[in-house]
Design an enzyme around this catalytic site. Structure first.
Site, PDB file in Angstrom:
ATOM      1  N   GLU A   1       1.061  -0.982  -0.171  1.00  0.00           N
ATOM      2  CA  GLU A   1      -0.147   0.012   0.276  1.00  0.00           C
ATOM      3  C   GLU A   1       0.844   1.459  -0.297  1.00  0.00           C
ATOM      4  O   GLU A   1       0.370   2.747  -0.610  1.00  0.00           O
ATOM      5  CB  GLU A   1      -0.847   0.161   1.521  1.00  0.00           C
ATOM      6  N   PHE A  46     -11.434  -8.069  13.500  1.00  0.00           N
ATOM      7  CA  PHE A  46     -10.200  -8.598  12.578  1.00  0.00           C
ATOM      8  C   PHE A  46      -9.672  -7.209  11.749  1.00  0.00           C
ATOM      9  O   PHE A  46     -10.745  -6.801  10.802  1.00  0.00           O
ATOM     10  CB  PHE A  46     -10.671  -9.270  11.588  1.00  0.00           C
ATOM     11  N   GLN A  47      -8.746  -6.811  11.721  1.00  0.00           N
ATOM     12  CA  GLN A  47      -7.986  -5.773  10.764  1.00  0.00           C
ATOM     13  C   GLN A  47      -8.834  -4.598  10.961  1.00  0.00           C
ATOM     14  O   GLN A  47      -9.136  -3.294   9.721  1.00  0.00           O
ATOM     15  CB  GLN A  47      -8.267  -6.202   9.900  1.00  0.00           C
ATOM     16  N   LYS A  49     -17.019  -1.315   5.874  1.00  0.00           N
ATOM     17  CA  LYS A  49     -17.853  -2.242   5.365  1.00  0.00           C
ATOM     18  C   LYS A  49     -19.371  -2.536   4.958  1.00  0.00           C
ATOM     19  O   LYS A  49     -19.782  -2.570   3.678  1.00  0.00           O
ATOM     20  CB  LYS A  49     -17.045  -3.934   5.422  1.00  0.00           C
ATOM     21  N   MET A  60      24.147   9.267   2.652  1.00  0.00           N
ATOM     22  CA  MET A  60      24.212  10.546   2.918  1.00  0.00           C
ATOM     23  C   MET A  60      24.174   9.736   4.845  1.00  0.00           C
ATOM     24  O   MET A  60      24.458  10.810   5.244  1.00  0.00           O
ATOM     25  CB  MET A  60      22.598  10.868   2.515  1.00  0.00           C
TER      26      MET A  60
END
Lengths: 163, 578
Positions: free
Chosen positions: B51, B113-114, B163, B484
């Site tokens: 993502e 969940f999630q 959802k 760097m």
């Protein structure tokens, strides 16, 4: 310098957390905070006190204005204004102390709103400074519990904060 | 009125908003939305491999096109994986709308969940966010989200969609609003004419002016106006890291980038300036060095669309809140109408002084790196690519030394060609951003300048490039260390290289590229640099991973002296200081 910033914002879930989050995120201080819906149910009025110099207050107001939920705001301390805070305090009051406490309450134009044989519950309203002075006058040994509402404020005269 | 499910409403609203491309990754809470995407044709969805990649791709797409980038992810880890990319877009003011699935409304707060509080997690790094409570709100929320993301100072907006809201069974009347009224959001438009007049007068009175232009000029599509103004006045221009391309990099009035790794001439001119004209720039700490020592003799004119950016770190003498485009237009009109001209002899003297600085230490008057060894120098790689691509490529970059070399040596003549994470400094940005640009402009040459450190942070997107046939060039300046970090450790920590080297654990990038179906090319010797680069850039239909072994000892210079120096206090090489 202490400032009172009054904010008119959308009465939406998450709006308050955005204001509070801004302060912690940018390292600004909140001394007190009070919020409630207004006569227009779609708007909330939030009043907060903070401490900072002009530069810091400018940053705070600019960043508050950037929040999408903030409709309008005013730094009340820029003009003359009325400031009020509510204090509830439970004070131990037995024997001779009962009169002594009552006298202090009268001097500060407070009210005893609940009583037990050992305790007074006192309500005082006024500026934060006055409430500080009242607590000092009571003397620390008698105070059992203190609740303060945080500052609310409104400008004097014809000036109004509305949409 | 048409009846649609929440999921279909969401996708339809995106169509009505003109969205043609979404970068995303499906998951449980977003499945209704994904089904709605499957059942339509006009929006293309690119499946990324992580993502973070989706947000960077959408970001690259937005920077290159000026349109709002769109991301779709699921709840929980999908949403939190998007956070780095949202923060990257936020810091650089990139318009982006991120739609995240959420657990069903009745499960919110139950550690389902999630489940993660996406509105809460993203709060400090978004311009605004919405949690959808009813499907009927979807059209208006989408409209608002795009409006907020793309106007004023642009930024990312999150729409968190539980959802149940998108379930295919319940249907609601759908109408996309044509207009919005938001009492609490009025982005700045035109600047205050009185202030603009003051700014013009101050600008005309300058004897040692510098125009300091930032990302706001690029984002605000005002590069042409800025160029016209600078050329009319014959004033020197410096660009911030975000502003490169806002003024033609090959024009003689361009002093190069300013700031920590800015050119000697840009930083020194800033320090000695009497008027600084800041346009769409925010006096970032990587530009000003120590604020109390910043440009002691200068009056500051500052145009910005965001009032909170004005006088934040450096006090503006003439602040102007407004879009860069409208303010510059008004300024140009006033300049054309005005009989006054800048003090020509002062400006001639100023240019003479600047040219002297250029001769002494400028990056573009002579190579300021070793040209006689066997090692390939990173600077000459960028210069070679600039030459081969005729300065006309879209260049994305990751973060580190390679980023600074690209910024210094790929002289951008056009805006929206230089795409890098300037504010947040996100390693891993370059490759997915390049894919976003390539998806927008399939015929354009897109180069991702990276290092062997950064590329490994989002290397999985090589697979996305394969799936959607997005042939980009990956130019890896391989110095076999976190360059760097190593440079700072060598300069400030007596060379103790704490965790900045890999101890022979680097992968064979050529084989890795081949494993994903791409071409790999290794360049190790100086004499083969040009030839092999030309060979690589002649390939148009394949992604080419060009692994260039550069001198691992090279540092980026100039480098401002930190943390107490002024603009002009710089290291010019390992041994030479101003």
């Amino acid at each position: 310098m202490r400032r009172i910033i009054s904010v008119l914002m959308e009465n939406e879930p998450g709006a308050l957390s955005r204001v509070v989050g801004l302060f912690s995120q940018r390292g600004y201080n909140i001394e007190s905070l009070t919020v409630a819906p207004t006569e227009d149910a779609t708007l909330s009025r939030l009043t907060l006190t903070t401490i900072g110099d002009d530069h810091k207050i400018e940053k705070i107001t600019k960043n508050l204005n950037k929040l999408i939920d903030v409709v309008k705001l005013v730094d009340l301390t820029e003009g003359s204004h009325i400031e009020r805070e509510l204090l509830l305090v439970k004070v131990r009051a037995t024997g001779a102390q009962r009169d002594e406490v009552k006298r202090s309450v009268d001097i500060f134009r407070g009210q005893i709103v609940d009583v037990t044989s050992n305790m007074y519950t006192v309500q005082v309203s006024g500026t934060s400074e006055k409430l500080d002075a009242f607590l000092q006058a009571l003397g620390e040994h008698t105070i059992m519990e203190v609740v303060r509402s945080g500052v609310s404020g409104i400008a004097r005269g014809e000036k109004i904060l509305s949409i | 009125m048409e009846l649609l499910s929440g999921g279909d409403m969401l996708v339809r609203a995106l169509q009505d908003e003109g969205v043609d491309l979404i970068f995303g990754y499906p998951g449980g809470s977003a499945l209704h939305i994904y089904d709605a995407i499957f059942r339509q044709k006009s929006i293309k969805h690119l499946l990324v491999r992580h993502e973070q990649g989706a947000t960077h791709s959408a970001d690259g797409y937005a920077r290159a096109t000026g349109k709002t980038g769109v991301v779709l992810v699921t709840s929980g880890p999908g949403a939190t994986n998007a956070i780095t990319g949202i923060a990257t877009a936020y810091m650089d003011s990139i318009p982006m709308v991120v739609i995240s699935g959420q657990v069903p409304s009745d499960k919110i707060g139950e550690d389902a969940f999630q489940e993660t509080d996406m509105v809460g997690c993203s709060r400090p790094i978004v311009k605004h966010s919405f949690l959808v409570k009813n499907a009927e709100e979807i059209p208006e929320i989408v409209k608002k989200a795009f409006y907020i993301a793309s106007t004023g100072r642009p930024g990312p907006v999150v729409i968190d969609v539980p959802k149940d809201i998108t379930n295919p069974v319940d249907r609601f009347p759908y109408q996309y609003p044509d207009k919005l009224r938001m009492r609490s959001y009025t982005p700045a438009g035109k600047g205050h004419t009185g202030q603009i007049r003051k700014a013009v007068a101050l600008l005309l009175s300058a004897k040692r002016p510098v125009i300091y232009a930032g990302g706001g000029v690029v984002q605000g599509d005002a590069a042409d106006l800025l160029t016209e103004l600078a050329q009319r006045l014959n004033y020197p221009v410096t660009n911030t890291l975000m502003g490169l391309g806002a003024y033609p990099g090959t024009d003689k009035r361009f002093l190069g980038m300013l700031g920590m790794h800015g050119t000697f001439e840009a930083n020194t001119a800033m320090h000695h300036a009497d008027v600084i004209f800041a346009v769409g720039a925010r006096f970032d700490d990587r530009v000003t060095n120590t604020p109390s020592k910043f440009c002691p003799g200068a009056k500051v004119i500052h145009i910005d669309v965001d009032p909170a950016s004005i006088s934040k770190t450096i006090t503006a003498d003439v602040p102007i809140v407004g879009t860069v485009q409208s303010v510059l237009t008004e300024m140009l009109e006033m300049l054309k109408a005005s009989k006054e001209m800048p003090d020509q002899s002062a400006i001639v003297d100023w240019w003479r002084q600047i040219d002297d600085w250029r001769e002494r230490h400028g990056l573009y008057t002579a190579p300021r790196y070793r040209t006689d060894g066997d090692m390939i120098m990173p600077q000459e790689v960028i210069s070679a690519v600039h030459q081969i691509t005729k300065g006309d490529a879209y260049v994305t970059s990751d973060v580190g030394q390679h980023q600074m070399f690209a910024a210094q040596y790929y002289l951008f003549d056009k805006p929206r060609r230089w795409i890098n994470s300037g504010g947040l400094g996100t390693m891993g940005f370059g490759l997915p951003a390049a894919l976003g640009v390539k998806a927008a402009y399939p015929d354009a040459e897109v180069v991702c300048v990276t290092g062997e450190g950064s590329i490994q942070m989002c290397i999985q997107e090589l697979s996305t490039a394969t799936q959607y046939n997005l042939p980009v060039k990956i130019l890896c300046l391989n110095n076999q260390a976190l360059g760097m970090v190593k440079q700072w450790q060598e300069m400030q920590y007596e060379g103790r290289l704490s965790n900045s080297v890999y101890e022979d654990s680097l992968p064979d990038f050529i084989k890795l590229a081949e494993a994903y179906g791409h071409l790999g090319m290794k360049i190790e010797h100086r004499d083969e640099l040009h030839g092999k680069l030309e060979e690589a850039f002649a390939i148009k239909d394949r992604t080419v991973f060009i692994d260039v072994y550069v001198d691992p000892a090279e540092h980026v210079y100039p480098m401002q002296v930190m943390p107490t120096g002024s603009m002009r206090d710089m290291w010019l090489s390992k041994t030479e200081r101003t």
